[in-house]
Design a protein around this motif. Structure first.
Motif, PDB file in Angstrom:
ATOM      1  N   LYS A 120      -9.684  30.944  -9.400  1.00  0.00           N
ATOM      2  CA  LYS A 120     -10.508  29.777  -9.071  1.00  0.00           C
ATOM      3  C   LYS A 120     -10.445  28.696 -10.164  1.00  0.00           C
ATOM      4  N   TYR A 121     -10.348  27.448  -9.742  1.00  0.00           N
ATOM      5  CA  TYR A 121     -10.366  26.306 -10.674  1.00  0.00           C
ATOM      6  C   TYR A 121     -11.653  26.348 -11.502  1.00  0.00           C
ATOM      7  N   PRO A 122     -11.533  26.239 -12.833  1.00  0.00           N
ATOM      8  CA  PRO A 122     -12.711  26.558 -13.661  1.00  0.00           C
ATOM      9  C   PRO A 122     -13.751  25.454 -13.880  1.00  0.00           C
ATOM     10  N   PHE A 123     -13.529  24.220 -13.391  1.00  0.00           N
ATOM     11  CA  PHE A 123     -14.439  23.133 -13.784  1.00  0.00           C
ATOM     12  C   PHE A 123     -15.102  22.420 -12.596  1.00  0.00           C
ATOM     13  N   ASN A 124     -15.931  21.414 -12.908  1.00  0.00           N
ATOM     14  CA  ASN A 124     -16.784  20.781 -11.891  1.00  0.00           C
ATOM     15  C   ASN A 124     -16.181  19.531 -11.262  1.00  0.00           C
ATOM     16  N   ALA A 125     -14.992  19.149 -11.674  1.00  0.00           N
ATOM     17  CA  ALA A 125     -14.381  17.930 -11.131  1.00  0.00           C
ATOM     18  C   ALA A 125     -12.888  17.990 -11.367  1.00  0.00           C
ATOM     19  N   LEU A 126     -12.188  17.108 -10.662  1.00  0.00           N
ATOM     20  CA  LEU A 126     -10.721  17.019 -10.786  1.00  0.00           C
ATOM     21  C   LEU A 126     -10.328  15.552 -10.899  1.00  0.00           C
ATOM     22  N   GLY A 127      -9.113  15.341 -11.395  1.00  0.00           N
ATOM     23  CA  GLY A 127      -8.624  13.969 -11.424  1.00  0.00           C
ATOM     24  C   GLY A 127      -7.551  13.764 -12.461  1.00  0.00           C
ATOM     25  N   GLY A 128      -7.306  12.489 -12.734  1.00  0.00           N
ATOM     26  CA  GLY A 128      -6.344  12.108 -13.756  1.00  0.00           C
ATOM     27  C   GLY A 128      -6.524  10.629 -14.015  1.00  0.00           C
ATOM     28  N   TYR A 129      -6.014  10.144 -15.149  1.00  0.00           N
ATOM     29  CA  TYR A 129      -6.081   8.701 -15.374  1.00  0.00           C
ATOM     30  C   TYR A 129      -4.858   8.216 -16.127  1.00  0.00           C
ATOM     31  N   VAL A 130      -4.483   6.990 -15.835  1.00  0.00           N
ATOM     32  CA  VAL A 130      -3.306   6.372 -16.461  1.00  0.00           C
ATOM     33  C   VAL A 130      -3.722   5.033 -17.051  1.00  0.00           C
ATOM     34  N   PRO A 131      -3.996   4.996 -18.328  1.00  0.00           N
ATOM     35  CA  PRO A 131      -4.328   3.711 -18.948  1.00  0.00           C
ATOM     36  C   PRO A 131      -3.039   2.965 -19.308  1.00  0.00           C
ATOM     37  N   ASN A 132      -3.191   1.725 -19.677  1.00  0.00           N
ATOM     38  CA  ASN A 132      -2.026   0.910 -19.997  1.00  0.00           C
ATOM     39  C   ASN A 132      -1.633   1.099 -21.470  1.00  0.00           C
ATOM     40  N   VAL A 133      -1.133   2.296 -21.779  1.00  0.00           N
ATOM     41  CA  VAL A 133      -0.764   2.626 -23.164  1.00  0.00           C
ATOM     42  C   VAL A 133       0.752   2.713 -23.293  1.00  0.00           C
ATOM     43  N   LYS A 134       1.232   2.618 -24.544  1.00  0.00           N
ATOM     44  CA  LYS A 134       2.679   2.646 -24.763  1.00  0.00           C
ATOM     45  C   LYS A 134       3.185   4.037 -25.124  1.00  0.00           C
ATOM     46  N   SER A 135       2.279   4.991 -25.282  1.00  0.00           N
ATOM     47  CA  SER A 135       2.673   6.332 -25.725  1.00  0.00           C
ATOM     48  C   SER A 135       3.508   7.022 -24.647  1.00  0.00           C
ATOM     49  N   SER A 136       4.058   8.184 -25.009  1.00  0.00           N
ATOM     50  CA  SER A 136       4.917   8.860 -24.028  1.00  0.00           C
ATOM     51  C   SER A 136       4.503  10.305 -23.785  1.00  0.00           C
ATOM     52  N   TYR A 137       3.261  10.637 -24.091  1.00  0.00           N
ATOM     53  CA  TYR A 137       2.827  12.015 -23.826  1.00  0.00           C
ATOM     54  C   TYR A 137       1.710  12.023 -22.793  1.00  0.00           C
ATOM     55  N   ALA A 138       1.400  13.211 -22.344  1.00  0.00           N
ATOM     56  CA  ALA A 138       0.240  13.410 -21.477  1.00  0.00           C
ATOM     57  C   ALA A 138      -0.670  14.407 -22.183  1.00  0.00           C
ATOM     58  N   LEU A 139      -1.890  14.511 -21.739  1.00  0.00           N
ATOM     59  CA  LEU A 139      -2.816  15.453 -22.377  1.00  0.00           C
ATOM     60  C   LEU A 139      -3.782  15.998 -21.338  1.00  0.00           C
ATOM     61  N   THR A 199      -6.814  16.556 -21.003  1.00  0.00           N
ATOM     62  CA  THR A 199      -8.234  16.275 -21.184  1.00  0.00           C
ATOM     63  C   THR A 199      -9.010  16.900 -20.014  1.00  0.00           C
ATOM     64  N   GLN A 200     -10.083  17.600 -20.371  1.00  0.00           N
ATOM     65  CA  GLN A 200     -10.686  18.543 -19.421  1.00  0.00           C
ATOM     66  C   GLN A 200     -11.152  17.854 -18.134  1.00  0.00           C
ATOM     67  N   THR A 201     -10.790  18.444 -17.031  1.00  0.00           N
ATOM     68  CA  THR A 201     -11.055  17.972 -15.660  1.00  0.00           C
ATOM     69  C   THR A 201     -10.259  16.721 -15.285  1.00  0.00           C
ATOM     70  N   ARG A 202      -9.823  15.938 -16.283  1.00  0.00           N
ATOM     71  CA  ARG A 202      -9.219  14.637 -15.969  1.00  0.00           C
ATOM     72  C   ARG A 202      -8.116  14.330 -16.982  1.00  0.00           C
ATOM     73  N   PRO A 203      -6.906  14.881 -16.746  1.00  0.00           N
ATOM     74  CA  PRO A 203      -5.826  14.654 -17.707  1.00  0.00           C
ATOM     75  C   PRO A 203      -5.471  13.178 -17.892  1.00  0.00           C
ATOM     76  N   PHE A 204      -4.978  12.927 -19.083  1.00  0.00           N
ATOM     77  CA  PHE A 204      -4.478  11.612 -19.489  1.00  0.00           C
ATOM     78  C   PHE A 204      -2.968  11.592 -19.251  1.00  0.00           C
ATOM     79  N   TYR A 205      -2.470  10.565 -18.586  1.00  0.00           N
ATOM     80  CA  TYR A 205      -1.027  10.404 -18.378  1.00  0.00           C
ATOM     81  C   TYR A 205      -0.596   9.047 -18.908  1.00  0.00           C
ATOM     82  N   SER A 206       0.508   9.031 -19.654  1.00  0.00           N
ATOM     83  CA  SER A 206       1.081   7.750 -20.080  1.00  0.00           C
ATOM     84  C   SER A 206       1.876   7.168 -18.919  1.00  0.00           C
ATOM     85  N   PRO A 207       1.875   5.834 -18.755  1.00  0.00           N
ATOM     86  CA  PRO A 207       2.657   5.222 -17.672  1.00  0.00           C
ATOM     87  C   PRO A 207       4.130   5.614 -17.731  1.00  0.00           C
ATOM     88  N   SER A 208       4.660   5.807 -18.934  1.00  0.00           N
ATOM     89  CA  SER A 208       6.092   6.109 -19.073  1.00  0.00           C
ATOM     90  C   SER A 208       6.489   7.405 -18.364  1.00  0.00           C
TER      91      SER A 208
END
Ligand code: ARG
Ligand code: ZN
Length: 471
Positions: A274-293, A295-304
């Motif tokens: 079973k999925y362990p948390f209370n929400a799901l999602g993701g976000y893509v801010p306008n950053v220049k980095s090239s990694y993802a992370l 981040t709990q319930t809502r991972p961070f994705y780089s546009p690249s």
């Protein structure tokens, strides 16, 4: 919440209350939690159960200001204690009373309450602060991404010191309420469920709640102008994705990937429970980095990540971390393989399901890609050292180790291990050696040598991952 330092029983606590220790018995909490990779990370002497952050951020000036309230519990008789933090502090209160405080080094805030704090008692710490996170440089580095319309805190192993005071180590997990006020027309994204939002005097406040234990580096804040999509899973969990309005050409591919979050999470549930948390999602801010992370319930994705088209595989990686990394966290940073080896292997399993190459085929490919003299084989995924914590070998050789395990124990046992582990250590911490023991227990086979070969030898294992070829 700190699983290892469970307070002594009620009897000991009542004795302490009955016979107050003399001031001389109170000593400072350690300025680090004891992680050899990052000696300054975390602190000793207390354990945080909840962070309440009430903040305001102005994108134009990068000024972040507000109040952090920490609910914690002492784990020793404390004369003073540290928090990890880098911005400017104007006031600290402990249990309502003003406390002395001093910045010692780039990221330590030393707090001395007016009287000693007895062991095993609840404490409330209020820290008022302000500052420009992008100006905070530690060894010339800032984990805060300033964007044209805001800013983002998402980095591993450290991001919290740029935006809130904490016991900054995965050993001390806590729940979070993050409330952030930003100019109308701008959004503030964080972990968990958006409880409410309201606008007043030109500012909009977003109230987020992450209600399961969360490591400090997995807390995230992103301020900017986002397009937001919302939904609910069949089991009723809220899904919220946020895309910077400024993703240009990458916008379509980002959506085509991240809008599959629910589908990917459902597939991962069949593997890991079973999925362990209370929400799901993701976000893509306008950053220049090239990694993802992850981040709990809502991972961070780089546009690249979406520059070449859709990338469901990276969504698989970050969502697999919700079990392997976020619910079950490293005990110390040297245990990073229990995060990255499994997140990478989850991508291989997705590829296998999609008909784009089996685990074995990908293992053979990765093995062949790295000749014996490739420095790749010098990195030990089981103890890579802080400089190589995110080296490709931790991921790829780490996944090779899992393919070797799969070949050794067979699919049924292998998948039983992968599913059982996140249940056994849910919301806790675990070491590489704990996984080895667990795999031995479930399979009934001695596996120390296999893991030593794949995780700890600074050379290419003589035998390829396939022990029993012929799949
Ligand atoms: N856990 C992250 C991932 O594999 C790694 C982030 C590493 N940080 C970096 N700046 N490369 O998804
Ligand atoms: Zn990862």
């Amino acid at each position: 919440m700190h699983r290892r330092l469970i307070a002594p029983g009620a009897l000991a606590a009542s004795l302490l209350l009955a016979i107050p220790a003399s001031a001389a018995d109170f000593s400072p909490g350690a300025p680090g939690i004891g992680d050899p990779y990052y000696p300054a990370s975390g602190n000793g002497g207390y354990d945080v159960s909840h962070y309440d952050l009430r903040l305001k951020y102005q994108p134009k000036t990068d000024l972040l200001e507000g109040t952090a309230t920490l609910n914690a519990r002492t784990t020793q008789d404390l004369s003073r204690f540290n928090l990890d933090f880098g911005l400017k502090v104007s006031e600290v209160r402990v249990n309502g009373k003003k406390a002395k405080f001093a910045k010692t080094g780039d990221q330590e805030l030393e707090i001395t309450p007016p009287a000693g704090l007895p062991k095993d008692t609840p404490i409330t710490v209020v820290v008022r602060y302000s500052g420009k996170p992008s100006e905070l440089k530690i060894n010339g580095y800032t984990a805060w991404h300033r964007t044209p319309d805001g800013g983002v805190a998402a980095q591993e192993p450290e991001a919290a010191v740029w935006w809130f005071p904490s016991n900054d180590h995965p050993l001390d997990k806590a729940t979070y309420d993050v409330s952030v006020s930003v100019p109308d027309g701008t959004q503030a994204i964080s972990n968990g469920v958006l409880q409410s939002q309201s606008s007043k005097l030109g500012w909009t406040r977003y109230n987020w709640r992450s209600n399961k234990p969360q490591a400090s580096y997995l807390a995230t804040l992103a301020v900017g102008k986002f397009d937001i999509t919302t939904d609910k899973t069949e089991s009723g969990l809220p899904v919220l994705n946020a895309y910077s309005k400024d993703l240009g050409d990458n916008a379509g591919a980002a959506r085509a990937s991240i809008e599959r979050t629910t589908e990917v999470a459902e597939w991962l549930e069949t593997l890991y429970g079973k999925y362990p948390f209370n929400a799901l999602g993701g976000y893509v801010p306008n950053v220049k980095s090239s990694y993802a992370l992850e981040t709990q319930t809502r991972p961070f994705y780089s546009p690249s990540a979406f520059a070449n088209g859709s990338n469901a595989s990276i969504v698989v990686h970050e969502l697999a971390h919700q079990w392997y990394g976020d619910s079950v966290s490293v005990d110390g940073w040297k245990d990073i393989w229990v995060n990255e080896g499994f997140a990478r292997y989850s991508q291989w399993l997705w590829s296998e399901k999609e008909g784009e190459g089996t685990g074995q085929e990908l293992a053979d490919y990765v093995y062949a890609q790295h000749p014996a003299d490739d420095p790749f084989w010098k990195v030990k995924p089981g103890d890579p050292g802080p400089d190589n914590q995110f080296h490709g070998a931790v991921y790829d050789r780490g996944a090779l180790a899992l393919q070797a395990l799969r070949n050794e124990v067979g699919d049924d046992t292998f998948f039983a291990i992968l599913k059982g582990w996140p249940q056994k250590h849910a919301y806790g911490n675990a070491k590489v050696s704990d996984f080895v023991k667990y795999a031995e227990k479930i399979s009934g086979k001695p596996l120390a040598e296999l893991f030593d070969t794949w995780l700890y030898q600074p050379s290419r294992p003589e035998a390829p991952a396939v022990r029993e070829a012929g799949i």
